[in-house]
Design an enzyme around this catalytic site. Structure first.
Site, PDB file in Angstrom:
ATOM      1  N   ILE A 124      44.118  34.050  51.602  1.00 56.94           N
ATOM      2  CA  ILE A 124      43.629  32.665  51.550  1.00 56.94           C
ATOM      3  C   ILE A 124      44.441  31.834  50.555  1.00 56.94           C
ATOM      4  O   ILE A 124      44.793  30.677  50.829  1.00 56.94           O
ATOM      5  CB  ILE A 124      42.123  32.662  51.155  1.00 56.94           C
ATOM      6  CG1 ILE A 124      41.288  33.288  52.286  1.00 56.94           C
ATOM      7  CG2 ILE A 124      41.652  31.259  50.825  1.00 56.94           C
ATOM      8  CD1 ILE A 124      39.838  33.589  51.902  1.00 56.94           C
TER       9      ILE A 124
ATOM     10  N   ASP B 167      49.280  35.111  39.766  1.00 58.71           N
ATOM     11  CA  ASP B 167      48.818  36.295  40.513  1.00 58.71           C
ATOM     12  C   ASP B 167      49.245  37.530  39.728  1.00 58.71           C
ATOM     13  O   ASP B 167      50.279  37.524  39.062  1.00 58.71           O
ATOM     14  CB  ASP B 167      49.430  36.314  41.924  1.00 58.71           C
ATOM     15  CG  ASP B 167      48.599  37.136  42.903  1.00 58.71           C
ATOM     16  OD1 ASP B 167      48.139  36.584  43.909  1.00 58.71           O
ATOM     17  OD2 ASP B 167      48.396  38.336  42.661  1.00 58.71           O
TER      18      ASP B 167
ATOM     19  N   ASP C 272      47.515  38.805  34.987  1.00 58.87           N
ATOM     20  CA  ASP C 272      46.167  39.209  35.386  1.00 58.87           C
ATOM     21  C   ASP C 272      45.196  38.210  34.762  1.00 58.87           C
ATOM     22  O   ASP C 272      45.267  37.952  33.552  1.00 58.87           O
ATOM     23  CB  ASP C 272      45.899  40.641  34.881  1.00 58.87           C
ATOM     24  CG  ASP C 272      44.647  41.231  35.491  1.00 58.87           C
ATOM     25  OD1 ASP C 272      43.578  40.575  35.416  1.00 58.87           O
ATOM     26  OD2 ASP C 272      44.737  42.335  36.056  1.00 58.87           O
TER      27      ASP C 272
ATOM     28  N   ASN D 229      40.976  31.070  43.142  1.00 58.31           N
ATOM     29  CA  ASN D 229      40.815  31.842  44.383  1.00 58.31           C
ATOM     30  C   ASN D 229      40.934  33.349  44.168  1.00 58.31           C
ATOM     31  O   ASN D 229      40.399  34.127  44.970  1.00 58.31           O
ATOM     32  CB  ASN D 229      41.877  31.336  45.377  1.00 58.31           C
ATOM     33  CG  ASN D 229      42.161  32.320  46.476  1.00 58.31           C
ATOM     34  OD1 ASN D 229      41.413  32.406  47.453  1.00 58.31           O
ATOM     35  ND2 ASN D 229      43.222  33.114  46.326  1.00 58.31           N
TER      36      ASN D 229
ATOM     37  N   SER E  70      31.609  32.910  48.396  1.00 59.00           N
ATOM     38  CA  SER E  70      31.597  33.786  49.579  1.00 59.00           C
ATOM     39  C   SER E  70      30.240  33.668  50.267  1.00 59.00           C
ATOM     40  O   SER E  70      29.240  33.320  49.637  1.00 59.00           O
ATOM     41  CB  SER E  70      31.805  35.239  49.148  1.00 59.00           C
ATOM     42  OG  SER E  70      31.508  36.121  50.213  1.00 59.00           O
TER      43      SER E  70
ATOM     44  N   TYR F 147      29.508  42.698  44.229  1.00 54.61           N
ATOM     45  CA  TYR F 147      30.325  41.585  44.734  1.00 54.61           C
ATOM     46  C   TYR F 147      29.459  40.334  44.932  1.00 54.61           C
ATOM     47  O   TYR F 147      29.842  39.232  44.538  1.00 54.61           O
ATOM     48  CB  TYR F 147      30.991  41.999  46.046  1.00 54.61           C
ATOM     49  CG  TYR F 147      31.872  40.933  46.651  1.00 54.61           C
ATOM     50  CD1 TYR F 147      33.038  40.520  46.008  1.00 54.61           C
ATOM     51  CD2 TYR F 147      31.546  40.329  47.867  1.00 54.61           C
ATOM     52  CE1 TYR F 147      33.857  39.537  46.559  1.00 54.61           C
ATOM     53  CE2 TYR F 147      32.358  39.353  48.425  1.00 54.61           C
ATOM     54  CZ  TYR F 147      33.508  38.962  47.768  1.00 54.61           C
ATOM     55  OH  TYR F 147      34.310  37.983  48.319  1.00 54.61           O
TER      56      TYR F 147
ATOM     57  N   LYS G 110      29.708  36.553  43.194  1.00 54.08           N
ATOM     58  CA  LYS G 110      29.932  35.315  43.946  1.00 54.08           C
ATOM     59  C   LYS G 110      28.756  34.344  43.789  1.00 54.08           C
ATOM     60  O   LYS G 110      28.935  33.122  43.823  1.00 54.08           O
ATOM     61  CB  LYS G 110      30.223  35.623  45.409  1.00 54.08           C
ATOM     62  CG  LYS G 110      31.572  36.330  45.611  1.00 54.08           C
ATOM     63  CD  LYS G 110      32.748  35.471  45.127  1.00 54.08           C
ATOM     64  CE  LYS G 110      34.086  36.109  45.411  1.00 54.08           C
ATOM     65  NZ  LYS G 110      35.231  35.237  45.016  1.00 54.08           N
TER      66      LYS G 110
ATOM     67  N   THR H 164      33.610  36.352  56.631  1.00 49.07           N
ATOM     68  CA  THR H 164      34.659  37.381  56.606  1.00 49.07           C
ATOM     69  C   THR H 164      35.950  36.798  57.166  1.00 49.07           C
ATOM     70  O   THR H 164      35.985  36.318  58.299  1.00 49.07           O
ATOM     71  CB  THR H 164      34.226  38.606  57.425  1.00 49.07           C
ATOM     72  OG1 THR H 164      32.942  39.007  56.957  1.00 49.07           O
ATOM     73  CG2 THR H 164      35.199  39.747  57.228  1.00 49.07           C
TER      74      THR H 164
HETATM   75  P1  NAD Z   1      43.696  39.034  49.116  1.00 45.67           P
HETATM   76  O1  NAD Z   1      43.439  40.387  48.536  1.00 45.67           O
HETATM   77  O2  NAD Z   1      44.551  38.886  50.330  1.00 45.67           O
HETATM   78  O3  NAD Z   1      44.280  38.076  47.987  1.00 45.67           O
HETATM   79  C1  NAD Z   1      43.761  38.071  46.677  1.00 45.67           C
HETATM   80  C2  NAD Z   1      44.869  37.735  45.704  1.00 45.67           C
HETATM   81  O4  NAD Z   1      44.298  37.704  44.382  1.00 45.67           O
HETATM   82  C3  NAD Z   1      45.974  38.811  45.679  1.00 45.67           C
HETATM   83  O5  NAD Z   1      47.253  38.203  45.715  1.00 45.67           O
HETATM   84  C4  NAD Z   1      45.732  39.538  44.361  1.00 45.67           C
HETATM   85  O6  NAD Z   1      46.925  40.069  43.790  1.00 45.67           O
HETATM   86  C5  NAD Z   1      45.142  38.424  43.510  1.00 45.67           C
HETATM   87  N1  NAD Z   1      44.345  38.959  42.402  1.00 45.67           N
HETATM   88  C6  NAD Z   1      43.331  39.860  42.473  1.00 45.67           C
HETATM   89  N2  NAD Z   1      42.880  40.159  41.247  1.00 45.67           N
HETATM   90  C7  NAD Z   1      43.633  39.435  40.377  1.00 45.67           C
HETATM   91  C8  NAD Z   1      43.653  39.336  38.971  1.00 45.67           C
HETATM   92  N3  NAD Z   1      42.834  40.062  38.197  1.00 45.67           N
HETATM   93  N4  NAD Z   1      44.546  38.493  38.396  1.00 45.67           N
HETATM   94  C9  NAD Z   1      45.404  37.780  39.166  1.00 45.67           C
HETATM   95  N5  NAD Z   1      45.433  37.847  40.504  1.00 45.67           N
HETATM   96  C10 NAD Z   1      44.563  38.666  41.110  1.00 45.67           C
HETATM   97  O7  NAD Z   1      42.233  38.456  49.374  1.00 45.67           O
HETATM   98  P2  NAD Z   1      41.687  37.139  50.134  1.00 45.67           P
HETATM   99  O8  NAD Z   1      40.904  37.613  51.288  1.00 45.67           O
HETATM  100  O9  NAD Z   1      42.763  36.131  50.322  1.00 45.67           O
HETATM  101  O10 NAD Z   1      40.633  36.643  49.041  1.00 45.67           O
HETATM  102  C11 NAD Z   1      40.788  35.479  48.259  1.00 45.67           C
HETATM  103  C12 NAD Z   1      39.433  35.046  47.731  1.00 45.67           C
HETATM  104  O11 NAD Z   1      38.569  34.806  48.838  1.00 45.67           O
HETATM  105  C13 NAD Z   1      38.716  36.081  46.852  1.00 45.67           C
HETATM  106  O12 NAD Z   1      38.089  35.410  45.778  1.00 45.67           O
HETATM  107  C14 NAD Z   1      37.664  36.668  47.774  1.00 45.67           C
HETATM  108  O13 NAD Z   1      36.533  37.135  47.064  1.00 45.67           O
HETATM  109  C15 NAD Z   1      37.329  35.461  48.619  1.00 45.67           C
HETATM  110  N6  NAD Z   1      36.718  35.765  49.904  1.00 45.67           N
HETATM  111  C16 NAD Z   1      37.382  36.538  50.829  1.00 45.67           C
HETATM  112  C17 NAD Z   1      36.759  36.823  52.029  1.00 45.67           C
HETATM  113  C18 NAD Z   1      37.426  37.671  53.085  1.00 45.67           C
HETATM  114  O14 NAD Z   1      36.726  38.118  53.995  1.00 45.67           O
HETATM  115  N7  NAD Z   1      38.732  37.889  53.030  1.00 45.67           N
HETATM  116  C19 NAD Z   1      35.475  36.333  52.303  1.00 45.67           C
HETATM  117  C20 NAD Z   1      34.835  35.542  51.346  1.00 45.67           C
HETATM  118  C21 NAD Z   1      35.471  35.275  50.149  1.00 45.67           C
END
Ligand code: NAD
Length: 249
Positions: A18, A37, A53, A80, A132, A145, A149, A177
Site C-alpha cells: 500500500i 522503511d 526502523d 502506513n 484496518s 493486531y 489498529k 484485506t
Molecule cells: P507490506 O508488508 O507490503 O508493507 C509494509 C511496509 O512497512 C514494508 O515495506 C515494511 O518493510 C515496512 N515496515 C514494517 N515494519 C516497519 C518498521 N518497524 N519500520 C519501518 N518500516 C516498517 O504491507 P501492506 O499490506 O502494504 O500494509 C501496509 C499497512 O496497511 C500496514 O499498516 C497494515 O497493517 C495495513 N493494512 C493492510 C491490510 C492488508 O490486507 N494488506 C489490511 C488492512 C490494513
C-alpha cells in the site's frame, strides 16, 4: 498541474504494498516523495529513501530531520508502516505485544512528532494513518493486531483534535484485506493457500480483495489540500465488509 504539486510527502513503509502504491500515486500528482522503511531494497530509486526502523527513536528523528532539510520541508505524513500478528489473547508472548504496539502505534507518534515542526509551517498540512477493518470488526485470531489498529483509530481522533487549530488535518484509512506482499506471506504460511485466498475473497461482500491502488486513492483524497473540512475521520476501503450485509447469491 497535479493536486500535490510541490508538496513533500513522507510515507512510512513506502517500499512495499500500500505504501509503494501510495508513493507512486502522489508522485503522479506532482508531490516529492520521501520514504521511511526498515527495508528500502525495493523502494523506487526516484524517491528519497531512508532505511530506518520506526521503533528507533533517535533514528526516526535523524531521518525526518534530514528529509525536511533535503526537500525543504514536509507537508504530508502517511503513517502506513505496520506489522501483523495472529492468534487469540493467549497466543502472543509479551515481547510480541510490545513489538507490534511499538511499530503500529508508537511508530505513528514517533514519526509524526518528529515531523510536527515542518507540518506546522505548511499551508497544506495533513496526516493519514493506516488503520484496518480489524479495528472495527471482530476478526478471529487477530487479538493483538486488532488492539493495535483500534488504538490507531483512537489516536487519529485525538491527534485531529490537538492539531486542528494549527491547520493540520489528521485522518485514517481502514482497508479490508488488501492484495499486497503482506497477504502473499499470509497465504504462503497457510496449509492450503488457494482455499485461504478463496475464504478471504468470500469474506468481503465485493467477493475479492482490495487493491493497494484502491487504498492509495482513499489516502490521496484524505490528504488532498481541497479536502479542507475532513479531519478526525476514518475512510473504509473494504469492499463493503464493515457496513454491508448481503444475502447469499
Ligand atoms: P507490506 O508488508 O507490503 O508493507 C509494509 C511496509 O512497512 C514494508 O515495506 C515494511 O518493510 C515496512 N515496515 C514494517 N515494519 C516497519 C518498521 N518497524 N519500520 C519501518 N518500516 C516498517 O504491507 P501492506 O499490506 O502494504 O500494509 C501496509 C499497512 O496497511 C500496514 O499498516 C497494515 O497493517 C495495513 N493494512 C493492510 C491490510 C492488508 O490486507 N494488506 C489490511 C488492512 C490494513
Amino acid at each position: 498541474m497535479g493536486a500535490f504539486d510541490g508538496l513533500v510527502v513522507l510515507i512510512t513503509g513506502g517500499a512495499s504494498g500500500i505504501g509503494a502504491a501510495t508513493a507512486r500515486r502522489f508522485a503522479e500528482e506532482g508531490a516529492r516523495i520521501a520514504i521511511l522503511d526498515r527495508d528500502t531494497t525495493n523502494a523506487d530509486p526516484e524517491f528519497t529513501a531512508r532505511t530506518v526502523d520506526i521503533t528507533d527513536d533517535e533514528g526516526v528523528r535523524a531521518a525526518v530531520r534530514s528529509i525536511g532539510d533535503e526537500l525543504g520541508g514536509i507537508d504530508i505524513v502517511i503513517n502506513n508502516a505496520g506489522i501483523g500478528a495472529q492468534g487469540d489473547i493467549a497466543a502472543n508472548p509479551a515481547e510480541e505485544w510490545l513489538r507490534v504496539l511499538d511499530v503500529n502505534v508508537v511508530g505513528i507518534a514517533r514519526v509524526t512528532s518528529a515531523a510536527l515542526p515542518y507540518l506546522r509551517s505548511s499551508a497544506h498540512a495533513a496526516v493519514v494513518n493506516t488503520a484496518s477493518i480489524a479495528a472495527t470488526a471482530g476478526l478471529p485470531q487477530r487479538a493483538l493486531y486488532s488492539a493495535s489498529k483500534g488504538a490507531v483509530l483512537a489516536l487519529t481522533r485525538a491527534m485531529a483534535a490537538d492539531h486542528l487549530r494549527e491547520g493540520i488535518r489528521v485522518n485514517a484509512v481502514s482497508p479490508g484485506t488488501a492484495d499486497t506482499p503482506w497477504v502473499g506471506r499470509l497465504l504462503e504460511s497457510a496449509e492450503d493457500p488457494a482455499a485461504e485466498r478463496a475464504a478471504l475473497n468470500a469474506r468481503q461482500p465485493s467477493g475479492r480483495l482490495v487493491t493497494a491502488d484502491e487504498v492509495a486513492t482513499a489516502i490521496l483524497h484524505l490528504a488532498d489540500p481541497r479536502s479542507t473540512a475532513t479531519t478526525g475521520t476514518s475512510l473504509a476501503v473494504d469492499g463493503g465488509m464493515q457496513e454491508l450485509r448481503l444475502r447469499p447469491e
